[in-house]
Every structure is written in structure tokens, then in C-alpha cells.
Write an enzyme that holds these catalytic residues in place. Sequence first.
Site, PDB file in Angstrom:
ATOM      1  N   HIS A 101      32.687  34.405  37.892  1.00 28.27           N
ATOM      2  CA  HIS A 101      32.095  33.095  36.995  1.00 28.27           C
ATOM      3  C   HIS A 101      31.816  32.145  37.741  1.00 28.27           C
ATOM      4  CE1 HIS A 101      35.424  33.813  37.729  1.00 28.27           C
ATOM      5  NE2 HIS A 101      36.196  32.879  38.436  1.00 28.27           N
ATOM      6  N   CYS A 102      30.972  32.518  39.208  1.00 32.53           N
ATOM      7  CA  CYS A 102      30.639  31.833  39.488  1.00 32.53           C
ATOM      8  C   CYS A 102      29.678  32.181  40.177  1.00 32.53           C
ATOM      9  CB  CYS A 102      31.648  31.108  41.729  1.00 32.53           C
ATOM     10  SG  CYS A 102      33.102  30.690  40.481  1.00 32.53           S
ATOM     11  N   ILE A 103      29.008  33.338  41.368  1.00 33.57           N
ATOM     12  CA  ILE A 103      28.803  33.752  41.907  1.00 33.57           C
ATOM     13  C   ILE A 103      26.840  33.395  41.778  1.00 33.57           C
ATOM     14  CG2 ILE A 103      27.552  35.045  43.998  1.00 33.57           C
ATOM     15  CD1 ILE A 103      29.826  33.098  44.687  1.00 33.57           C
TER      16      ILE A 103
END
Length: 425
Positions: free
Chosen positions: A257-259
Site C-alpha cells: 500500500h506504499c511503494i
Amino acid sequence: ADLVVIGLGYVGLPLAHEASRAGLKVTGLDVTPAVVDGLNSGTSHIDDLTGADIAQMHDSGFRATTDPSVVGETESIVICVPTPLSAEGGPDLSAVAAAAESVAEHLRPGTLVILESTTYPGTTDEFVRPLLEKSGLTAGTDFHLAFSPERIDPGNAAFGVANTPKVVGGLTERCGALAATFYGKFVHNVVQARGTREAEMAKLLENTYRHVNIALVNEMAIFCQELGVDLWDAIACAATKPFGFQAFYPGPGVGGHCIPIDPNYLSYKVKTLGYPFRFVELAQEINARMPTYVMQRAQELLNESGLALSRSNVLLLGVTYKAGIADQRESPARPVARKLAGKGAKLTYHDPYVADWEVNGQNVPRATDLEQALASADLTVLLTDHPAYEAKLLSEHAKLLLDTRGVLRRLEGGETDARRTTSPI
Ligand code: SAJ
């Protein structure tokens, strides 16, 4: 309460837990009744905290609620709500807006408000500050405002809230100092950024750096295969450089959910200046191409054994976005499965963390006996290197293995049984 944490997910809950352990009386605020009820009945809804951790929090006076008026009874507030990708490609700030507005309704003078949600530089100053000032109080004088990026690494047992350096940036020098003092109560190392924008940017730099470098080795993987270069070996050699090189590894794509998400916030903001953030756009394009490349490699491996992808039994190992956790967000496994199924492959999957899995609206049969599944599949595609997928087990039982995570390289000497074609991506 000493602290109100708004948003009790994989960021807010570990923060509340660490503050509780340091003796702070913490109140958790969330809009989801099920989350609040679960926590108040002692259960944890995130992998990184156990029921025992929640019980320990209760012993320190922690309680969860959906009632925003608790914001008026605390000296510190940390907002940890999600900022998913919006349709326009920037952060969807609706949860941040809702949190800020509920804070504004009850905000008392002297309160410290900190935003942790990942977003573009300028959000704290330009978006959150006006919403909070609807309280009639002025940021920087009547109350204090800062930004501090979360650095939670899900499943990382070595680094948690207390021992991961915390960057803080205040609206004013004093806001920054107060935020640093606050975190200093339960975080070993606090780093002061010059202001909120630098703190916001530091997070995006961290994750964009990762995203772009993963794309670099992914693009290299594609042409190294044709050049007859074992890229994994080349990376291992390059990694012997004791300074200035950080190893990244090719894979079937970039999940989480970030990179894959955070760099968009930066390119979204840069685009408002009138020009593209080309590194991110290229990285996105390369990473998004990896599932197609996996399908092509699968085809090649089967063809080398006189088989066709269509009608072959293909076993997918690991469908979560990274090893050792159950989270499937943005996992490349589903795009890979769609492409293989699109070529007529008959799919089964195995993943200790995922009990049922569907692709194109159809349930994919789940293998439960790993050895038997490896032996009966025409091709095994390892997508996530869960601990259960030991190199020795794979090497002994898989007839044909496409090892997109370089697990087989962990065999002593990297030797594998010549009879079985095992290929890194
Ligand atoms: N991946 C590769 N090759 C690599 C490294 C990662 O293909 O060399 C893939 C992974 O398989 C995964 C994705 O990229 O699908 C993201 O991997 P990740 O290790 O960055 O995992 P996240 O997103 O759970 O955690 C990251 C944190 N990771 C590390 O620092 C190791 C960190 O960037 C942030 O603290 C966190 O995201 C966040 O919340 O921003």
C-alpha cells in the site's frame, strides 16, 4: 488522555501500543464501530499486534471510541487515517479532512496536532491547517501543528515504532520542538526536519527511491535473461561493495500500500506545476509490465519442455504482496494469474496466509499438500517467498519452477538439480 490516536489501523495501532507501553494514557478514535468494538473486547485486527498487546494497552488505560469529543480531553492528537490513491492520481484526502474537521469541533488551546498520513508536500500547511483553524484557534499560536511520516514496515520484527528514527516537521520551530518532545517519550531517536514540507517530502523520497530502484532491477532482469546474464549473481557481487550500493531484487511486480502508491502523490503534485515526474512514470510502467514478463517466462520454460501453457497445470506459490504476511494489497499475483489463465493455463494456488483466492471472479483451487502440488504441477511459479517455500523442498519436488524471488539461490552453492529447469525471473 495524554494522547488521542485517530485511525486505528496498521499505523495508528502500533503507535497507540508503543505510547501505552511508555505509560501514556491513550484513547483511540476510529469511524469503524467494528474496529472500536474489537479493540475494546481485546482483539487485534492487525498482524503486527496480538491480543496480549491489546490487553496490555487496556492495562495502561487505553480505550477505543467512535466519539470525536474525546479530542477535547487531550493534549496531543495524532492523525493516522488512510490516504488511498484518488481517481486523479493524487492522495484521496477525504479521511484526513473528516478527521481534521472532527478535531476542529472540539480543539482546545495548547493542543498538539500531528498528521502522519502519507501525502504530498504542502498538505499540512495548505489543507489541514485551514480545516483545524475552523475551530477559531490559530495554528502555531493557539495550538501546535506538525507532520511526521509513519515508517511502519509490516511484518518487520526488527524495527517497530520505538526503534525506528522518527522525522518530525513543525509549522513553526516551536511546533516542531513540541512534536519532537512528544515522540521522544516513546521513540528512541527523533529527527527534526526544517518544517512540515521537508518531513512530508522525506517520506516520499524514501519510498520513491525504493520504487525506482526496484524498477531498475526489474528492467535489467528482462534484458539480462536474453543476454544470458544471471542478474541475481551480479546483484550479489555488486552488493559486496561496502559503501554506496543497496541491493534491490527483481520480482513479479511491486505490491503493498506504499511503494506502488506513494510516488504518485509526488508526481501528482509536480504535475500541478506543469511538468511530469518522469522517473516515477517510467518506474510505474516497468513495474506494471512484470506480470506480462512472468507469463512470457512461463511460456518459454514450458515450451523448452515441449509443453504449451494452454492446458498446463500451473501452481502459483504465494499470492500476498510480500513474504510472511497476509496482506494482498496491490499484489502482482492476480495480474500474473489473469495472464496465465488468459493463455489457457489451469491454475491452482498455495499460500499459508490466504484461505481462498479468486481471479476474474472465479475461485482458484487451493493446494493444501505442498509436496504433492509441486509434484503434480507442470510448472510452479513462485511469486512470494513465504518461509514455507524452502529452497530444498522446491528443488526436490518441483518438476519445473519459475522462481521470481530467487529462492533457489539460497541453496548452498546455488546448485540445483540439472534435471529440473529452475529459472529466476
Ligand atoms: N520488492 C521487490 N524488490 C525489492 C524490494 C521489494 O520487488 O528489492 C517488492 C516487494 O515484493 C513488495 C513491494 O516491492 O511487493 C514493497 O516491498 P517493501 O519491502 O517496500 O514492503 P512494504 O511496502 O510493506 O514496506 C515499505 C517499507 N519497507 C522497507 O523499508 C523495507 C518502507 O518502505 C515503508 O516503511 C513502508 O513501505 C511504508 O509504509 O511506506
